[in-house]
Design a protein around this motif. Structure first.
Motif, PDB file in Angstrom:
ATOM      1  N   LYS A 179       0.657  -1.040   0.570  1.00  4.72           N
ATOM      2  CA  LYS A 179      -0.354  -0.292   0.138  1.00  4.72           C
ATOM      3  C   LYS A 179       0.614   1.191  -0.336  1.00  4.72           C
ATOM      4  CE  LYS A 179      -3.692  -1.976   2.813  1.00  4.72           C
ATOM      5  NZ  LYS A 179      -4.552  -2.292   3.826  1.00  4.72           N
ATOM      6  N   SER A 180       0.057   2.707  -1.116  1.00  2.00           N
ATOM      7  CA  SER A 180       1.450   3.355  -0.517  1.00  2.00           C
ATOM      8  C   SER A 180       1.220   4.774   0.754  1.00  2.00           C
ATOM      9  CB  SER A 180       0.769   3.900  -2.341  1.00  2.00           C
ATOM     10  OG  SER A 180      -0.256   4.450  -1.910  1.00  2.00           O
ATOM     11  N   ASP A 181       1.652   5.851   0.346  1.00  2.00           N
ATOM     12  CA  ASP A 181       0.975   6.369   1.572  1.00  2.00           C
ATOM     13  C   ASP A 181       0.122   7.389   0.339  1.00  2.00           C
ATOM     14  OD1 ASP A 181       3.440   6.227   2.608  1.00  2.00           O
ATOM     15  OD2 ASP A 181       4.975   7.714   1.853  1.00  2.00           O
ATOM     16  N   VAL A 182      -0.895   8.224   1.260  1.00  2.00           N
ATOM     17  CA  VAL A 182      -1.915   8.831   1.284  1.00  2.00           C
ATOM     18  C   VAL A 182      -2.146   9.395  -0.270  1.00  2.00           C
ATOM     19  CG1 VAL A 182      -3.079  10.209   1.495  1.00  2.00           C
ATOM     20  CG2 VAL A 182      -3.228   8.490   3.373  1.00  2.00           C
ATOM     21  N   ILE A 183      -2.526   9.427  -1.139  1.00  2.00           N
ATOM     22  CA  ILE A 183      -1.855  10.138  -1.869  1.00  2.00           C
ATOM     23  C   ILE A 183      -2.901  11.607  -2.369  1.00  2.00           C
ATOM     24  CG2 ILE A 183      -1.897   9.896  -5.041  1.00  2.00           C
ATOM     25  CD1 ILE A 183      -1.776   7.223  -4.644  1.00  2.00           C
ATOM     26  N   ALA A 184      -2.682  12.815  -2.495  1.00  2.00           N
ATOM     27  CA  ALA A 184      -3.529  13.611  -3.024  1.00  2.00           C
ATOM     28  C   ALA A 184      -4.951  13.493  -3.663  1.00  2.00           C
ATOM     29  CB  ALA A 184      -3.326  14.878  -2.881  1.00  2.00           C
ATOM     30  N   GLY A 185      -5.882  13.850  -3.473  1.00  2.00           N
ATOM     31  CA  GLY A 185      -7.306  13.629  -3.838  1.00  2.00           C
ATOM     32  C   GLY A 185      -6.950  13.932  -5.189  1.00  2.00           C
ATOM     33  N   SER A 186      -8.367  14.298  -6.343  1.00  2.00           N
ATOM     34  CA  SER A 186      -7.900  14.386  -7.504  1.00  2.00           C
ATOM     35  C   SER A 186      -8.943  15.604  -7.523  1.00  2.00           C
ATOM     36  CB  SER A 186      -9.052  13.343  -8.676  1.00  2.00           C
ATOM     37  OG  SER A 186      -8.048  12.111  -8.124  1.00  2.00           O
ATOM     38  N   PRO A 187      -8.109  16.423  -8.816  1.00  2.00           N
ATOM     39  CA  PRO A 187      -8.667  18.157  -8.390  1.00  2.00           C
ATOM     40  C   PRO A 187      -9.212  18.328  -9.583  1.00  2.00           C
ATOM     41  CG  PRO A 187      -6.196  17.714  -9.601  1.00  2.00           C
ATOM     42  CD  PRO A 187      -6.307  16.317  -9.747  1.00  2.00           C
ATOM     43  N   VAL A 188     -10.184  18.805  -9.497  1.00  2.00           N
ATOM     44  CA  VAL A 188     -10.858  20.004 -10.378  1.00  2.00           C
ATOM     45  C   VAL A 188     -10.400  21.091 -10.820  1.00  2.00           C
ATOM     46  CG1 VAL A 188     -13.304  21.376 -11.439  1.00  2.00           C
ATOM     47  CG2 VAL A 188     -12.933  18.675 -10.181  1.00  2.00           C
TER      48      VAL A 188
END
Length: 319
Positions: free
Chosen positions: A236-245
């Motif tokens: 499992k990766s570290d938390v990835i920044a959420g997908s932006p608009v």
């Protein structure tokens, strides 16, 4: 039951890399309208695009509540434009064929690096009040002798798309950290979709693979395409920044303000359900949908840029 769009995935197995929008039609820039509110483009129609998901029809259906909300709040027609792949959305916004783009974290960074003049205004979050984010999983078929990412060496490995954050960039960094050269020590396969990557591992087409967490934990199981326990998560990766608009910088200030208000304050299941934008009920996070969007800015994606620096991937420096 309506649902909010999932975090971006790619389209289908074997999708071709192309820097074109499918049936893109008239450029958004040519429909300028009257920019009497401080300058900038003020089109009669706004074009919304998203990096591809399971298929174009289901993706457009997922965005329909937000499209209806945007139309009400801006007073403009909003057209959803399907795309052939991640790169298509980047190129379309660069050439003013798209006004509002739903990116993945990496594809947003690539868009900025390649000169797209757009700014992130909000990102998807699974739970109300939570910081936008998700994880990449490394998976194997149940019963596989592969027990960790270090065991991926010498194996056939499924990825999603070179421009995918959780389906390529973060996995590549993890392989490098495990002492595995992705260019020499594995046989890579680009499946074109998070769903396709998981299913290819489960069917034995790949020895192991990578995909976003929700595709493994919930989406394919809910669809009946995967059973609990069919695949094992070995990394499992570290938390990835959420997908932006991201919205185009050259839109008129009043238009940008209205779009920004929609995504930062109203594009969530609570508001959409309360105000009748969902045909039945928009799904929340515990029902295979994300809660909605919260405010972010460009600095939120520093972690993605850091991983780019680790991998030195050519996509990260595209121009």
């Amino acid at each position: 039951m309506s649902r909010l769009p999932r975090r971006p995935a790619a389209a289908v197995l074997g999708v071709a890399a192309a820097f074109l929008m499918a049936a893109c039609g008239q450029s958004a820039a040519t429909n300028t309208g009257n920019a009497a509110d401080g300058g900038g483009r003020n089109p009669d129609e706004l074009v919304l695009a998203a990096v591809p998901s399971e298929n174009a029809q289901s993706l457009q259906q997922a965005y329909q509540p937000i499209i209806s909300l945007l139309q009400k709040e801006t007073g403009k027609k909003v057209r959803f434009q399907s795309a052939t792949d991640y790169a298509a959305v980047i190129e379309a916004q660069r050439t003013d064929k798209v006004d509002i783009a739903q990116y993945g974290p990496l594809s947003y960074v690539l868009a900025k690096n390649s000169g797209v003049k757009a700014s992130p205004i909000a990102a998807q979050t699974v739970t109300k009040g939570a910081e936008p984010g998700y994880k990449s999983y490394g998976i194997t078929k149940a019963g596989s002798p592969i027990k960790s990412i270090a065991d991926f060496k010498g194996k056939k490995i499924c990825f999603v798309d070179p421009n995918s954050t959780s389906g390529y960039l973060y996995p590549k960094a993890a392989l490098l950290q495990a002492g595995i050269d992705p260019a020499k020590d594995i046989t890579p396969v680009m499946t074109g979709g998070h769903d396709a990557s998981v299913l290819a591992v489960n069917s034995g087409q790949c020895d192991a693979g990578f995909a976003e967490d929700s595709m493994v934990d919930k989406i394919l199981i809910d669809k009946g395409q995967l059973k609990p326990g069919d695949v094992n998560t070995v990394w499992k990766s570290d938390v990835i920044a959420g997908s932006p608009v991201a919205i185009s910088d050259d839109l008129a200030p009043d238009v940008k303000a209205k779009i920004t208000d929609v995504f930062q304050n109203k594009a969530n299941v609570d508001y959409l359900n309360a105000n009748g934008f969902c045909a039945t009920t928009c799904k929340a996070a515990d029902d295979a949908g994300d809660w909605g969007y919260v405010k972010v800015d460009d600095t939120f994606y520093a972690g993605v840029r850091k991983v780019c620096a680790t991998t030195k991937d050519k996509q990260c420096t595209a121009s």
